[in-house]
Design an enzyme around this catalytic site. Structure first.
Site, PDB file in Angstrom:
ATOM      1  N   GLY A 219      -5.854   7.525   6.051  1.00 17.80           N
ATOM      2  CA  GLY A 219      -4.410   8.376   6.644  1.00 17.80           C
ATOM      3  C   GLY A 219      -3.546   8.217   5.503  1.00 17.80           C
ATOM      4  O   GLY A 219      -2.745   9.718   5.402  1.00 17.80           O
TER       5      GLY A 219
ATOM      6  N   GLN B 110       4.223   9.152   7.756  1.00 15.71           N
ATOM      7  CA  GLN B 110       3.197  10.026   7.089  1.00 15.71           C
ATOM      8  C   GLN B 110       3.811  11.098   7.234  1.00 15.71           C
ATOM      9  O   GLN B 110       3.652  11.908   6.612  1.00 15.71           O
ATOM     10  CB  GLN B 110       2.164   9.492   7.663  1.00 15.71           C
ATOM     11  CG  GLN B 110       1.222   8.355   7.769  1.00 15.71           C
ATOM     12  CD  GLN B 110       0.194   7.865   7.903  1.00 15.71           C
ATOM     13  OE1 GLN B 110      -0.247   8.610   8.577  1.00 15.71           O
ATOM     14  NE2 GLN B 110      -0.242   6.770   7.830  1.00 15.71           N
TER      15      GLN B 110
ATOM     16  N   ARG C 117      -9.267  10.637  12.792  1.00 15.39           N
ATOM     17  CA  ARG C 117      -8.385  11.255  12.887  1.00 15.39           C
ATOM     18  C   ARG C 117      -7.587  12.428  12.722  1.00 15.39           C
ATOM     19  O   ARG C 117      -7.869  13.587  12.273  1.00 15.39           O
ATOM     20  CB  ARG C 117      -7.550  10.262  12.137  1.00 15.39           C
ATOM     21  CG  ARG C 117      -7.933   8.606  12.637  1.00 15.39           C
ATOM     22  CD  ARG C 117      -7.516   7.747  10.539  1.00 15.39           C
ATOM     23  NE  ARG C 117      -6.517   7.048  11.314  1.00 15.39           N
ATOM     24  CZ  ARG C 117      -5.628   6.056  10.055  1.00 15.39           C
ATOM     25  NH1 ARG C 117      -6.625   6.233   8.909  1.00 15.39           N
ATOM     26  NH2 ARG C 117      -4.695   6.288  10.318  1.00 15.39           N
TER      27      ARG C 117
ATOM     28  N   LYS D 173       0.944  -1.426  -0.081  1.00 20.31           N
ATOM     29  CA  LYS D 173       0.147  -0.075   0.084  1.00 20.31           C
ATOM     30  C   LYS D 173       0.952   0.961   0.095  1.00 20.31           C
ATOM     31  O   LYS D 173       0.458   2.241  -0.749  1.00 20.31           O
ATOM     32  CB  LYS D 173      -1.056   0.033   1.465  1.00 20.31           C
ATOM     33  CG  LYS D 173      -1.508   0.861   1.426  1.00 20.31           C
ATOM     34  CD  LYS D 173      -3.159   0.629   1.522  1.00 20.31           C
ATOM     35  CE  LYS D 173      -3.041   0.410   3.016  1.00 20.31           C
ATOM     36  NZ  LYS D 173      -4.303   1.273   4.393  1.00 20.31           N
ATOM     37  N   SER D 174       2.118   0.902   0.502  1.00 24.27           N
ATOM     38  CA  SER D 174       2.577   2.962   0.783  1.00 24.27           C
ATOM     39  C   SER D 174       3.102   2.840  -0.920  1.00 24.27           C
ATOM     40  O   SER D 174       3.356   4.171  -0.794  1.00 24.27           O
ATOM     41  CB  SER D 174       4.071   2.432   1.749  1.00 24.27           C
ATOM     42  OG  SER D 174       3.490   1.581   2.500  1.00 24.27           O
TER      43      SER D 174
ATOM     44  N   ARG E 111      -7.722  -3.924   9.582  1.00 18.72           N
ATOM     45  CA  ARG E 111      -6.642  -4.847  10.285  1.00 18.72           C
ATOM     46  C   ARG E 111      -7.211  -5.613  11.326  1.00 18.72           C
ATOM     47  O   ARG E 111      -6.902  -7.049  11.508  1.00 18.72           O
ATOM     48  CB  ARG E 111      -5.891  -4.203  10.947  1.00 18.72           C
ATOM     49  CG  ARG E 111      -4.878  -3.324   9.374  1.00 18.72           C
ATOM     50  CD  ARG E 111      -3.995  -2.902   9.864  1.00 18.72           C
ATOM     51  NE  ARG E 111      -2.755  -2.493   8.406  1.00 18.72           N
ATOM     52  CZ  ARG E 111      -3.029  -2.612   7.347  1.00 18.72           C
ATOM     53  NH1 ARG E 111      -2.448  -3.840   7.182  1.00 18.72           N
ATOM     54  NH2 ARG E 111      -2.235  -1.376   6.718  1.00 18.72           N
TER      55      ARG E 111
ATOM     56  N   LYS F 288      -4.456   4.663  15.598  1.00 21.22           N
ATOM     57  CA  LYS F 288      -4.897   4.454  14.087  1.00 21.22           C
ATOM     58  C   LYS F 288      -5.897   4.333  14.153  1.00 21.22           C
ATOM     59  O   LYS F 288      -6.920   5.599  14.445  1.00 21.22           O
ATOM     60  CB  LYS F 288      -4.315   2.671  14.263  1.00 21.22           C
ATOM     61  CG  LYS F 288      -3.107   3.429  14.115  1.00 21.22           C
ATOM     62  CD  LYS F 288      -2.748   3.583  12.532  1.00 21.22           C
ATOM     63  CE  LYS F 288      -0.634   3.165  12.641  1.00 21.22           C
ATOM     64  NZ  LYS F 288      -0.231   3.839  11.066  1.00 21.22           N
TER      65      LYS F 288
ATOM     66  N   ASP G 252       1.573  -1.570  11.342  1.00 21.96           N
ATOM     67  CA  ASP G 252       0.392  -2.279  12.120  1.00 21.96           C
ATOM     68  C   ASP G 252       0.038  -3.511  11.683  1.00 21.96           C
ATOM     69  O   ASP G 252      -0.713  -4.023  11.696  1.00 21.96           O
ATOM     70  CB  ASP G 252       0.421  -1.879  10.094  1.00 21.96           C
ATOM     71  CG  ASP G 252      -0.195  -0.257   9.805  1.00 21.96           C
ATOM     72  OD1 ASP G 252      -0.502   0.468  10.324  1.00 21.96           O
ATOM     73  OD2 ASP G 252       0.390  -0.328   8.248  1.00 21.96           O
TER      74      ASP G 252
ATOM     75  N   ARG H 196      -7.117   1.180  18.375  1.00 18.96           N
ATOM     76  CA  ARG H 196      -6.305  -0.230  17.843  1.00 18.96           C
ATOM     77  C   ARG H 196      -6.013  -1.437  18.686  1.00 18.96           C
ATOM     78  O   ARG H 196      -6.348  -2.376  19.016  1.00 18.96           O
ATOM     79  CB  ARG H 196      -5.665  -0.175  16.928  1.00 18.96           C
ATOM     80  CG  ARG H 196      -5.643  -1.530  15.434  1.00 18.96           C
ATOM     81  CD  ARG H 196      -4.495  -0.943  14.635  1.00 18.96           C
ATOM     82  NE  ARG H 196      -5.087  -1.258  13.222  1.00 18.96           N
ATOM     83  CZ  ARG H 196      -4.519  -0.887  12.062  1.00 18.96           C
ATOM     84  NH1 ARG H 196      -3.533  -0.400  12.374  1.00 18.96           N
ATOM     85  NH2 ARG H 196      -5.380  -0.302  10.855  1.00 18.96           N
TER      86      ARG H 196
END
Length: 444
Positions: A100, A175, A128, A27-28, A398, A352, A325, A356
């Site tokens: 995010g 991020q 968030r 994903k990154s 997740r 998160k 994660d 989480r």
């Protein structure tokens, strides 16, 4: 995904998981391929891109900002860039859904260009905090109007005359680092981020691949990453490796389901992302890396995973950034390990997609697992897992996937209240897992 109705799922005891699979693209890397492709000169082509909702929303956003984006039938995404100063104000809102990463990196990309954009997201993303990126981006010259508490919806007014800054990260966050570096691309002079604790370095690697003027120095107070702005980037051809965060679920499934032997192909092995693999091997997990190679500046390999007797360990707090994660999946693995597993340095999990840490602990307790916790730590007592619980996912993909993995080896099936949001990061999760021999099915 906005307004989609919940899709509860159940998983039941499974054994002898077998086969080879490729989990979705990282994903990154997928987000960054689209964002950097949008401001490069020429056409960037990305194959293996994660086609979950998060990444598709980033693709729509860069298209709204003026880049041309199209996906051809062979699964390749083509991005025709507009140059580092070429982004334009979008006509409508930029909707980042649940992502995010998408919104924070896009804010960085836009902050040093004189455009105006309103960013929105789903209920989870709108809860968030965005202050961690708006603070440094304001120093560069951008202005922000936000909802209460610095949250979405958020309107960005990009800087007409951006100024370079030196910014020391108050918390370890890839991020925030990435947002400042991306803003530096259209800022004159040298923009520097100092990170006291190393975080995942995909942005630096990809900026270098696109031809950015970037330097990295290790000093006494941390890594100094400096970008010299207003240099054009050159379009690239990118083969996106498989996401180690998504690989976490079949890895843990194969370790805890008796008689399993699976291979996960083409997984990214960047050392800032392999904390979970390191930890599971320390716990006694039978994981071997085969066919190690380089792809697009990133190390990749195939992971062979066989069922194993796991033992509880103390996971060092310093490892948290390389597996932030993956803690929900690790907590599930720890439930089946002999003894106690102690995880520290988890404060980032409180902000998160959900809190989480609280969601993981509640899910473990609902299935008969004994836990203890503090503001930034979790302790799991392992052994036989009863299961039989209903897990509240809080719209967190997740959490949903981790507890579906738990049900594959618990005494009774495990139910999750909603699996609809799994599509944000792992399309066809149930199909791929069931192809190995897992029993994951919708609840009527």
């Amino acid at each position: 995904m906005h307004g989609s109705s919940p899709a509860p799922l159940q998983s039941s005891a499974s054994q002898g998981l077998k086969g080879r699979l490729r989990v979705p693209g990282d994903k990154s890397i997928s987000h960054r391929s689209l964002l950097l492709g949008a401001i490069a000169v020429g056409e960037t082509r990305a194959s293996g891109l994660l086609e979950g909702e998060d990444v598709v929303n980033t693709a729509k956003a860069v298209q709204a900002l003026g880049a041309q984006v199209k996906r051809t039938d062979d699964g390749v995404w083509h991005v025709q860039g507009v140059g580092v100063s070429g982004l334009m104000s979008p006509k409508g809102d930029l909707d980042f859904g649940n992502s995010g990463t998408g919104v924070r990196l896009a804010l960085g990309l836009m902050a040093s260009t004189p455009l105006t954009a309103r960013c929105i997201g789903d209920a989870s993303l709108s809860g968030r905090p965005m202050g961690r990126v708006t603070v440094p981006l304001s120093e560069i010259g951008a202005r922000f109007e936000t909802a209460e508490g610095g949250r979405l919806p958020l309107t960005l007014h990009g800087a007409r005359h951006p100024v370079p800054i030196t910014y020391k990260l108050p918390v370890a966050s890839a991020q925030v680092k990435s947002a400042v570096l991306l803003a530096g691309l259209n800022t004159p002079g040298r923009t520097t981020v100092i990170e006291p604790v190393a975080t995942r370095d995909h942005t630096e690697r990809m900026l270098k691949a696109f031809g950015a003027d970037i330097s990295i120095e290790n000093k006494a107070d941390g890594r100094h990453i400096t970008i010299t702005g207003q240099r054009e980037l050159t379009a690239q051809i990118i083969d996106v490796p498989a996401d180690p965060s998504s690989a976490a679920f079949p890895i843990v499934a194969a370790l805890i389901a008796p008689g399993s032997d699976i291979t996960i192909e083409n997984v990214m092995l960047n050392e800032t992302r392999t904390g979970l693999i390191t930890t599971l091997i320390e716990m006694g997990g039978d994981i071997t890396i085969e066919n190690k190679r380089l792809a697009g500046g990133e190390e990749v390999g195939d992971l062979r995973v066989r069922s194993s007797k796991l033992t509880g360990i103390k996971v060092p707090a310093g490892r948290a950034p390389s597996m932030i994660d993956e803690y929900p999946a690790l907590a599930v693995a720890a439930s089946f390990a002999q003894g106690v597993t102690h995880m520290a340095g988890l404060d980032e999990l409180r902000v998160k997609e959900s809190d989480r840490l609280a969601a993981v602990e509640a899910g473990l307790n609902a299935n008969g697992v004994t836990t203890r916790s503090g503001p930034d730590w979790l302790e799991v007592e392992g052994g036989k897992v009863q299961g039989g619980g209903l897990v509240a996912t809080h719209l967190d993909h997740r959490i949903a996937m981790s507890f579906l993995v738990m049900g594959l080896a618990s005494l009774k099936p495990v139910r999750v209240d909603d699996g609809a949001m799994i599509a944000t990061s792992f399309p066809n999760f149930s199909g791929l897992m069931n192809g190995l021999g897992c029993r994951i099915e919708p609840l009527s």
